[in-house]
Motif scaffolding. Structure first.
Motif, PDB file in Angstrom:
ATOM      1  N   ARG A 225     -11.886  15.921  -5.049  1.00 30.49           N
ATOM      2  CA  ARG A 225     -13.121  15.143  -5.245  1.00 30.49           C
ATOM      3  C   ARG A 225     -13.368  14.221  -4.054  1.00 30.49           C
ATOM      4  NH1 ARG A 225     -12.886  10.145  -7.026  1.00 30.49           N
ATOM      5  NH2 ARG A 225     -10.951  10.493  -8.203  1.00 30.49           N
ATOM      6  N   LEU A 226     -12.328  13.534  -3.610  1.00 30.00           N
ATOM      7  CA  LEU A 226     -12.465  12.614  -2.482  1.00 30.00           C
ATOM      8  C   LEU A 226     -12.785  13.367  -1.192  1.00 30.00           C
ATOM      9  CD1 LEU A 226      -9.469  10.327  -3.413  1.00 30.00           C
ATOM     10  CD2 LEU A 226     -11.831   9.541  -3.175  1.00 30.00           C
ATOM     11  N   ASP A 227     -12.158  14.528  -1.009  1.00 25.13           N
ATOM     12  CA  ASP A 227     -12.419  15.317   0.192  1.00 25.13           C
ATOM     13  C   ASP A 227     -13.886  15.738   0.247  1.00 25.13           C
ATOM     14  OD1 ASP A 227     -10.788  16.707   2.466  1.00 25.13           O
ATOM     15  OD2 ASP A 227     -12.142  18.255   1.728  1.00 25.13           O
ATOM     16  N   ALA A 228     -14.416  16.145  -0.892  1.00 29.78           N
ATOM     17  CA  ALA A 228     -15.830  16.526  -0.944  1.00 29.78           C
ATOM     18  C   ALA A 228     -16.732  15.328  -0.651  1.00 29.78           C
ATOM     19  CB  ALA A 228     -16.164  17.115  -2.313  1.00 29.78           C
ATOM     20  N   ALA A 229     -16.335  14.150  -1.133  1.00 30.20           N
ATOM     21  CA  ALA A 229     -17.129  12.946  -0.896  1.00 30.20           C
ATOM     22  C   ALA A 229     -17.112  12.553   0.580  1.00 30.20           C
ATOM     23  CB  ALA A 229     -16.612  11.800  -1.759  1.00 30.20           C
ATOM     24  N   PHE A 230     -15.946  12.623   1.215  1.00 28.64           N
ATOM     25  CA  PHE A 230     -15.870  12.313   2.647  1.00 28.64           C
ATOM     26  C   PHE A 230     -16.669  13.332   3.454  1.00 28.64           C
ATOM     27  CE2 PHE A 230     -12.046   9.716   1.647  1.00 28.64           C
ATOM     28  CZ  PHE A 230     -12.401   8.566   2.343  1.00 28.64           C
ATOM     29  N   THR A 231     -16.634  14.588   3.048  1.00 31.52           N
ATOM     30  CA  THR A 231     -17.417  15.612   3.743  1.00 31.52           C
ATOM     31  C   THR A 231     -18.905  15.326   3.620  1.00 31.52           C
ATOM     32  OG1 THR A 231     -15.702  17.274   3.315  1.00 31.52           O
ATOM     33  CG2 THR A 231     -17.899  18.082   3.872  1.00 31.52           C
ATOM     34  N   ALA A 232     -19.336  14.980   2.419  1.00 30.79           N
ATOM     35  CA  ALA A 232     -20.757  14.711   2.193  1.00 30.79           C
ATOM     36  C   ALA A 232     -21.237  13.505   3.003  1.00 30.79           C
ATOM     37  CB  ALA A 232     -21.009  14.479   0.708  1.00 30.79           C
ATOM     38  N   GLU A 233     -20.383  12.496   3.137  1.00 29.61           N
ATOM     39  CA  GLU A 233     -20.797  11.272   3.823  1.00 29.61           C
ATOM     40  C   GLU A 233     -20.618  11.336   5.330  1.00 29.61           C
ATOM     41  OE1 GLU A 233     -19.916   6.427   3.728  1.00 29.61           O
ATOM     42  OE2 GLU A 233     -19.008   7.759   2.222  1.00 29.61           O
ATOM     43  N   HIS A 234     -19.540  11.992   5.786  1.00 32.58           N
ATOM     44  CA  HIS A 234     -19.196  11.939   7.207  1.00 32.58           C
ATOM     45  C   HIS A 234     -19.244  13.290   7.908  1.00 32.58           C
ATOM     46  CE1 HIS A 234     -17.836   7.755   6.832  1.00 32.58           C
ATOM     47  NE2 HIS A 234     -17.265   8.116   5.699  1.00 32.58           N
ATOM     48  N   GLY A 235     -19.450  14.365   7.177  1.00 28.29           N
ATOM     49  CA  GLY A 235     -19.518  15.683   7.793  1.00 28.29           C
ATOM     50  C   GLY A 235     -18.208  16.443   7.707  1.00 28.29           C
ATOM     51  N   ALA A 236     -18.274  17.733   8.046  1.00 30.09           N
ATOM     52  CA  ALA A 236     -17.124  18.619   7.893  1.00 30.09           C
ATOM     53  C   ALA A 236     -15.982  18.293   8.847  1.00 30.09           C
ATOM     54  CB  ALA A 236     -17.563  20.065   8.092  1.00 30.09           C
ATOM     55  N   ASP A 237     -16.238  17.520   9.900  1.00 30.19           N
ATOM     56  CA  ASP A 237     -15.185  17.153  10.849  1.00 30.19           C
ATOM     57  C   ASP A 237     -14.453  15.874  10.445  1.00 30.19           C
ATOM     58  OD1 ASP A 237     -15.451  19.289  12.635  1.00 30.19           O
ATOM     59  OD2 ASP A 237     -17.118  18.321  13.663  1.00 30.19           O
ATOM     60  N   ALA A 238     -14.822  15.290   9.332  1.00 36.65           N
ATOM     61  CA  ALA A 238     -14.203  14.031   8.910  1.00 36.65           C
ATOM     62  C   ALA A 238     -12.715  14.218   8.639  1.00 36.65           C
ATOM     63  CB  ALA A 238     -14.900  13.501   7.661  1.00 36.65           C
ATOM     64  N   VAL A 239     -11.963  13.179   8.951  1.00 36.33           N
ATOM     65  CA  VAL A 239     -10.524  13.154   8.681  1.00 36.33           C
ATOM     66  C   VAL A 239     -10.231  11.894   7.873  1.00 36.33           C
ATOM     67  CG1 VAL A 239      -8.212  13.138   9.680  1.00 36.33           C
ATOM     68  CG2 VAL A 239     -10.061  14.333  10.872  1.00 36.33           C
ATOM     69  N   TRP A 240      -9.482  12.033   6.800  1.00 37.61           N
ATOM     70  CA  TRP A 240      -9.161  10.878   5.973  1.00 37.61           C
ATOM     71  C   TRP A 240      -7.702  10.922   5.545  1.00 37.61           C
ATOM     72  CZ3 TRP A 240      -8.251  11.185   0.469  1.00 37.61           C
ATOM     73  CH2 TRP A 240      -8.402  12.454  -0.071  1.00 37.61           C
ATOM     74  N   VAL A 241      -7.194   9.786   5.105  1.00 29.23           N
ATOM     75  CA  VAL A 241      -5.781   9.638   4.768  1.00 29.23           C
ATOM     76  C   VAL A 241      -5.640   9.279   3.298  1.00 29.23           C
ATOM     77  CG1 VAL A 241      -3.685   8.269   5.174  1.00 29.23           C
ATOM     78  CG2 VAL A 241      -5.145   8.932   7.106  1.00 29.23           C
ATOM     79  N   ALA A 242      -4.662   9.895   2.633  1.00 22.79           N
ATOM     80  CA  ALA A 242      -4.264   9.489   1.288  1.00 22.79           C
ATOM     81  C   ALA A 242      -2.804   9.071   1.344  1.00 22.79           C
ATOM     82  CB  ALA A 242      -4.449  10.624   0.286  1.00 22.79           C
ATOM     83  N   VAL A 243      -2.517   7.843   0.937  1.00 23.02           N
ATOM     84  CA  VAL A 243      -1.149   7.320   0.933  1.00 23.02           C
ATOM     85  C   VAL A 243      -0.651   7.351  -0.504  1.00 23.02           C
ATOM     86  CG1 VAL A 243       0.351   5.392   1.513  1.00 23.02           C
ATOM     87  CG2 VAL A 243      -1.680   5.859   2.909  1.00 23.02           C
ATOM     88  N   SER A 244       0.395   8.135  -0.740  1.00 19.41           N
ATOM     89  CA  SER A 244       0.831   8.340  -2.110  1.00 19.41           C
ATOM     90  C   SER A 244       2.352   8.482  -2.175  1.00 19.41           C
ATOM     91  CB  SER A 244       0.116   9.560  -2.709  1.00 19.41           C
ATOM     92  OG  SER A 244       0.333   9.660  -4.092  1.00 19.41           O
ATOM     93  N   HIS A 245       2.833   9.231  -3.172  1.00 20.36           N
ATOM     94  CA  HIS A 245       4.247   9.292  -3.524  1.00 20.36           C
ATOM     95  C   HIS A 245       4.786  10.706  -3.378  1.00 20.36           C
ATOM     96  CE1 HIS A 245       3.644   5.268  -5.315  1.00 20.36           C
ATOM     97  NE2 HIS A 245       2.464   5.768  -5.631  1.00 20.36           N
TER      98      HIS A 245
END
Length: 246
Positions: free
Chosen positions: A139-159
């Motif tokens: 869901r978040l990946d689709a949201a970042f794509t919609a807002e910033h385009g297909a070249d967007a890179v984002w980080v998830a910090v988890s466990h």
């Protein structure tokens, strides 16, 4: 679609003492964990990030802050968002217990060999854990794509178990095989989702240049640019690594 960088939090006091922290409040990075998080931040510093999403637990928040602290002074501000759906597994009655003691429990064997059948006493199932985490990152990946385009890179910090379950899904592995994956503290893994399939670009890395995750100045026909098709024969790769930063 955008590219997801998965970062496990740095080593904690619970990790060092062999305790299953779970969702226990106040579990923080130890000195080594702080150095690990800082190093991960240095690796990510050249990458143009659209955002950082973190589990709400303190050890992930600490790691996220270390990643952002390493950003170049002239880099655009990167938003930090808390996402409950990528928080640690609810280990229930196992939480806070020593791993050496848990290894004596009958359920331990099932955790190792058939995670899809595991329901932690007073906690959640491992299948529920995977389902919520995978749904959240997609869901978040689709949201970042919609807002910033297909070249967007984002980080998830988890466990650890969360990241392993996300990687297993991306690799098309049954959850019962996810213990074959290893995710160390502050390690970096990379997934690129597409309309056809996810591409797992890296798992459990500790060193190495990551600037290749930035979009090329002149686009070429790669797996990303070809609508999610795999490059037959392996393709040409990301190109020349960026010069070392001094």
């Amino acid at each position: 679609m955008a590219t997801l960088i998965l970062v496990r939090h740095g080593r904690t006091t619970a990790n060092a003492s062999g305790v299953l922290a779970g969702r226990t409040a106040g579990v923080r990075l130890d000195e080594l964990g702080q150095r690990q998080a800082a190093k991960a931040g240095e690796r990510l510093a050249p990458v143009k990030l659209a955002g950082v999403v973190t589990s709400p637990l303190e050890r992930c928040r600490q790691t996220s802050r270390a990643l952002l602290a390493a950003r170049p002074e002239d880099a655009p501000a990167v938003p930090l968002v808390v996402e409950k759906a990528i928080t640690e597994c609810d280990y229930g009655a196992w939480q806070g217990r020593a791993l050496k003691d848990l290894a004596k429990e009958p359920l331990w064997r099932t955790v190792q060999t058939q995670p899809s059948a595991v329901a932690f006493p007073e906690g959640e199932t491992m299948l529920t854990m995977q389902t919520r985490a995978v749904a959240a990152v997609r869901r978040l990946d689709a949201a970042f794509t919609a807002e910033h385009g297909a070249d967007a890179v984002w980080v998830a910090v988890s466990h650890g178990d969360i990241i392993k379950s996300i990687l297993a899904d991306a690799l098309g592995m049954h959850l019962d095989l996810f213990q074959r994956l290893h995710v160390d503290p502050a390690s970096i893994s990379v997934i690129r989702y597409t309309d056809t399939r996810p591409f797992v670009l890296a798992t459990n890395t500790h060193d190495g240049d990551l600037s290749w995750l930035n979009p090329p100045a002149k686009k070429r026909r790669t797996a990303k640019a070809a609508g999610g098709d795999a490059a037959v024969g392996g393709g040409a790769g990301p190109g020349e690594p960026a010069p070392a930063r001094h």
